[in-house]
Design a protein around this motif. Structure first.
Motif, PDB file in Angstrom:
ATOM      1  N   ALA A 175      -5.214 -11.219  -6.890  1.00 24.00           N
ATOM      2  CA  ALA A 175      -5.909 -10.051  -7.451  1.00 24.00           C
ATOM      3  C   ALA A 175      -7.228  -9.843  -6.731  1.00 24.00           C
ATOM      4  O   ALA A 175      -7.644  -8.711  -6.460  1.00 24.00           O
ATOM      5  CB  ALA A 175      -6.144 -10.250  -8.952  1.00 24.00           C
ATOM      6  N   LEU A 181      -6.470  -8.225  -3.543  1.00 28.16           N
ATOM      7  CA  LEU A 181      -6.121  -6.826  -3.788  1.00 28.16           C
ATOM      8  C   LEU A 181      -7.385  -5.993  -3.982  1.00 28.16           C
ATOM      9  O   LEU A 181      -7.505  -4.888  -3.459  1.00 28.16           O
ATOM     10  CB  LEU A 181      -5.208  -6.717  -5.011  1.00 28.16           C
ATOM     11  CG  LEU A 181      -4.828  -5.290  -5.425  1.00 28.16           C
ATOM     12  CD1 LEU A 181      -4.045  -4.599  -4.308  1.00 28.16           C
ATOM     13  CD2 LEU A 181      -3.997  -5.293  -6.712  1.00 28.16           C
ATOM     14  N   ARG A 182      -8.331  -6.559  -4.717  1.00 28.34           N
ATOM     15  CA  ARG A 182      -9.614  -5.848  -4.917  1.00 28.34           C
ATOM     16  C   ARG A 182     -10.306  -5.621  -3.588  1.00 28.34           C
ATOM     17  O   ARG A 182     -10.844  -4.550  -3.318  1.00 28.34           O
ATOM     18  CB  ARG A 182     -10.508  -6.703  -5.827  1.00 28.34           C
ATOM     19  CG  ARG A 182     -10.890  -6.031  -7.098  1.00 28.34           C
ATOM     20  CD  ARG A 182     -11.852  -6.781  -7.971  1.00 28.34           C
ATOM     21  NE  ARG A 182     -12.578  -7.876  -7.415  1.00 28.34           N
ATOM     22  CZ  ARG A 182     -12.434  -9.152  -7.813  1.00 28.34           C
ATOM     23  NH1 ARG A 182     -11.571  -9.447  -8.759  1.00 28.34           N
ATOM     24  NH2 ARG A 182     -13.150 -10.111  -7.269  1.00 28.34           N
ATOM     25  N   ILE A 217      -8.559  -2.861  -1.714  1.00 21.39           N
ATOM     26  CA  ILE A 217      -8.890  -1.542  -2.253  1.00 21.39           C
ATOM     27  C   ILE A 217     -10.307  -1.154  -1.828  1.00 21.39           C
ATOM     28  O   ILE A 217     -10.574  -0.012  -1.450  1.00 21.39           O
ATOM     29  CB  ILE A 217      -8.747  -1.524  -3.787  1.00 21.39           C
ATOM     30  CG1 ILE A 217      -7.267  -1.679  -4.167  1.00 21.39           C
ATOM     31  CG2 ILE A 217      -9.316  -0.250  -4.380  1.00 21.39           C
ATOM     32  CD1 ILE A 217      -7.012  -1.858  -5.649  1.00 21.39           C
ATOM     33  N   SER A 218     -11.193  -2.134  -1.864  1.00 23.28           N
ATOM     34  CA  SER A 218     -12.573  -1.864  -1.448  1.00 23.28           C
ATOM     35  C   SER A 218     -12.630  -1.478   0.027  1.00 23.28           C
ATOM     36  O   SER A 218     -13.341  -0.553   0.430  1.00 23.28           O
ATOM     37  CB  SER A 218     -13.418  -3.116  -1.715  1.00 23.28           C
ATOM     38  OG  SER A 218     -14.721  -2.939  -1.209  1.00 23.28           O
ATOM     39  N   ALA A 254      -2.412  -0.927 -13.932  1.00 26.96           N
ATOM     40  CA  ALA A 254      -3.288  -1.095 -12.777  1.00 26.96           C
ATOM     41  C   ALA A 254      -3.569  -2.570 -12.479  1.00 26.96           C
ATOM     42  O   ALA A 254      -3.796  -2.946 -11.329  1.00 26.96           O
ATOM     43  CB  ALA A 254      -4.603  -0.354 -12.999  1.00 26.96           C
ATOM     44  N   VAL A 255      -3.551  -3.408 -13.509  1.00 24.87           N
ATOM     45  CA  VAL A 255      -3.879  -4.820 -13.320  1.00 24.87           C
ATOM     46  C   VAL A 255      -2.620  -5.551 -12.868  1.00 24.87           C
ATOM     47  O   VAL A 255      -1.571  -5.423 -13.503  1.00 24.87           O
ATOM     48  CB  VAL A 255      -4.412  -5.440 -14.630  1.00 24.87           C
ATOM     49  CG1 VAL A 255      -4.759  -6.896 -14.410  1.00 24.87           C
ATOM     50  CG2 VAL A 255      -5.627  -4.659 -15.117  1.00 24.87           C
ATOM     51  N   PRO A 256      -2.676  -6.287 -11.799  1.00 29.76           N
ATOM     52  CA  PRO A 256      -1.477  -6.984 -11.298  1.00 29.76           C
ATOM     53  C   PRO A 256      -0.894  -7.939 -12.331  1.00 29.76           C
ATOM     54  O   PRO A 256      -1.621  -8.675 -13.003  1.00 29.76           O
ATOM     55  CB  PRO A 256      -2.006  -7.759 -10.087  1.00 29.76           C
ATOM     56  CG  PRO A 256      -3.239  -7.034  -9.664  1.00 29.76           C
ATOM     57  CD  PRO A 256      -3.851  -6.493 -10.904  1.00 29.76           C
TER      58      PRO A 256
END
Lengths: 300, 340
Positions: free
Chosen positions: B10, B13-14, B17-18, B268-270
């Protein structure tokens, strides 16, 4: 009225030391038999007079040329003076050899005295003057060292303080951003306003207290009305409220469609909430706000 | 560059996305990944139906759309009595299944990043943005096909255009595609009972309109500009003409006639399914506001490396308001340029 020729005759005899006959021969014309004719002037009187005068001057110069005599006298005087001086030197410096003269005598004296006055390094060190100078210099050096140690320490401390203040001011802006202040739309104006806000915290000093930062004012810890210590985050919070208004956040969604998702306003309490808020945010701006709020609440 | 071991977490993933956010904010990078979405933008701007996602997976129904229906009631004699009011206007709603389900997949080889200047998160970020672009443009192409299938019958069979009963288009000669056409278009909208018509066009009229608006400052150009601006016009220079080629079309559409809907299954949260070795989540599209893509992630050993696999998919569809005042008039009229 005396006649001119008589005057000239008299002059020649007195000024030029001529005899009467010499003067007459010069002034008057000679007859054919060699006798002086006082009735006629010598036509070459002027030239003859000048010539006679030249010879007179030459004679005079030969008579008064004393340079040779002067040199002789001078040398004699010089010799006498030097001899007197050499005698005095021999007496004063106990030089028995009378063959030593002039510079040889001086050299002999200097060499003799240099050998007699040579001191060892240890001797020098024992000398009171040396000891006095040594003590004075040591004290001076120690004083300088202390002074500059203090200066360096002051510089280091000052540098550390300025770095700490710089970091704290940066943190103040981050905490302010997390509260979403109402700022001018112009980016430059907004940045300037934030910078002015951060400069407010120059007025304080700070001290680490565990994980928190204590605020000091005039050397003492700053306290609230109840005597509780004020920490940096609290100071930023109360100060920001005095200078800014804050936006009210609305939940965003797509018109005509329920998304059921979207970021909340509160700063996440833990990483799970942070992830949820971050992933549910719909725009980069929302994600950045959430990230900023999380970073401000959880400084590294 | 340290090698990331284990599942794509996660936290990674953040980071991805950033990184994608940062790339998206860069004009040059954005140009590479920004989709052409004129059709979608037009439909969403003119959509007034409310789309609700149906969460019950047992039914083959994905969304419920609430349409605005202004029809109902009839004309009566006014008897002068005090009775006021008539039939209640209803908002009709209907449940629909989303027929389109498209996916875009990409893999990332973990061990390539030992000596690579890019991090795995950056590569995954680019993968997501590429998927977003491809799927967004696919959605637009599908929407064009749907709009074409929704075209109705033009009741105006005189004037500048002529109705082609075979194709169902209203054919307009090429020479007539200029600002003067708008007088005809307004008549068509009125006579087909469009309450609020707008145009959705490919390249038809684009250049002529551009010139007219540029000449608005001229005494002669004001009239043309005013005509062009008398009806809201949206252009999609990439998706309409290629889909309908060789035809060149412009659609006259009544506001509220169309509704776009999409649905993502995952939150939205894995969520990780250890047994299946999957991780599921959804990400928001940067190109299509309101659309979320479902992502399925897994990894597998391949020779000496670990392959991280991502599949991005989207379910969607475009619907026609069935509550039009006349069931034969769909709210969509296709105008076709003919001749040269």
């Amino acid at each position: 009225m005396p006649k001119l020729d008589k005057v000239l005759l008299s002059f020649l005899q007195k000024a030029h030391r001529m005899t009467k006959e010499q003067a007459a021969e010069l002034l008057y014309k000679k007859s054919e038999d060699g006798t002086i004719n006082e009735e006629e002037f010598n036509e070459n009187f002027e030239a003859d007079l000048l010539k006679a005068d030249q010879e007179r001057v030459k004679t005079l110069q030969e008579k008064v040329d004393t340079s040779k005599k002067f040199d002789e006298g001078y040398n004699k005087a010089k010799k006498e003076t030097l001899e007197k001086f050499e005698k005095k030197l021999r007496k004063d410096f106990s030089v028995k050899d009378e063959k030593l003269n002039g510079t040889d005598l001086i050299k002999h004296i200097v060499n003799t005295k240099s050998e007699q006055s040579k001191l060892s390094a240890d001797d020098v060190k024992k000398h009171p003057l040396f000891l006095e100078l040594e003590a004075s210099k040591t004290e001076e050096i120690e004083k300088l060292a202390t002074e500059y140690d203090a200066k360096i320490e002051g510089l280091e401390t000052g540098y550390q303080k300025s770095q700490t203040l710089k970091d704290l001011k940066k943190r103040a802006i981050t905490l302010l951003d997390a509260k979403k202040p109402v700022l001018p739309k112009d980016a430059v104006a907004a940045s300037n306003q934030k910078e002015l806000f951060a400069n407010i915290f120059d007025a304080y000093e700070y001290q680490k207290d565990g994980e928190k930062t204590l605020v000091l004012e005039d050397g003492k810890r700053k306290e609230d009305a109840h005597g509780n210590p004020i920490y940096f985050e609290d100071l930023v919070d109360t100060t920001s409220s005095q200078y800014f208004e804050f936006q009210k956040q609305n939940k965003k969604g797509t018109p005509g469609e329920e998304s059921g998702q979207g970021g909340g306003n509160a700063v996440p309490k833990n990483e799970e909430e942070f992830n949820k808020a971050y992933f549910e945010a719909n725009t980069p701006e929302e994600r950045q706000e959430i990230q900023d709020g999380w970073d401000a609440a959880n400084p590294e | 560059m340290p090698v990331q071991t284990g599942d794509f977490s996660a936290s990674q993933l953040r980071t991805s996305i950033s990184r994608a956010d940062k790339m998206w904010s860069d004009d040059m990078m954005q140009a590479e990944f920004k989709a052409n979405t004129g059709v979608y933008d037009a439909v969403k701007a003119e959509q007034n139906a409310n789309v609700r996602i149906l969460e019950e997976p047992s039914k083959d129904r994905d969304v419920k759309i609430h349409w605005i229906n202004a029809c109902g009631g009839k004309v009566e004699d006014n008897d002068g009595l005090c009775e006021i009011g008539g039939d209640e206007l209803s908002s009709d709603s209907k449940e629909y299944g989303l027929k389109f389900d498209k996916k875009f997949s990409f893999n990332v080889d973990e061990y390539k990043f030992r000596t690579n200047d890019y991090s795995m998160e950056e590569v995954v970020a680019k993968g997501f943005m590429r998927a977003d672009k491809m799927l967004s443009e696919q959605i637009c192409k599908s929407m064009v096909a749907r709009i074409e299938s929704f075209k109705g019958t033009n009741v105006v069979n005189d004037g500048t255009g002529s109705v082609n009963t075979v194709s169902g288009n209203t054919d307009i000669q090429a020479a007539d595609w200029n600002e003067r056409l708008f007088a005809y278009l307004h008549r068509v909208a009125i006579q087909n009972e469009f309450s609020n018509g707008f145009l959705l066009s490919g390249t038809n009229m684009y250049e002529d309109r551009f010139l007219a608006l540029s000449n608005v400052g001229n005494g002669e150009g004001k009239g043309a500009a005013k005509l062009y601006q008398s009806m809201r016009t949206y252009f999609d220079l990439f998706n309409i003409d290629p889909q309908l080629s060789p035809e060149l079309k412009t659609y006259l559409i009544n506001r509220g006639s169309l509704a776009f809907a999409s649905k993502s299954i995952y939150g939205a949260v894995p969520k990780t399914y250890i047994g299946a070795g999957h991780q599921h989540y959804s990400i928001a599209s940067r190109n299509l506001a309101g659309v979320r893509f479902d992502v399925k992630y897994t990894n597998a050993c391949k020779e000496k490396t670990m392959m991280h696999k991502f599949t991005v998919n989207v379910k969607y569809d475009l619907f026609l308001n069935y509550t039009g005042c006349n069931e034969e008039r769909t709210g969509v009229i296709a105008l076709n340029k003919v001749g040269s």
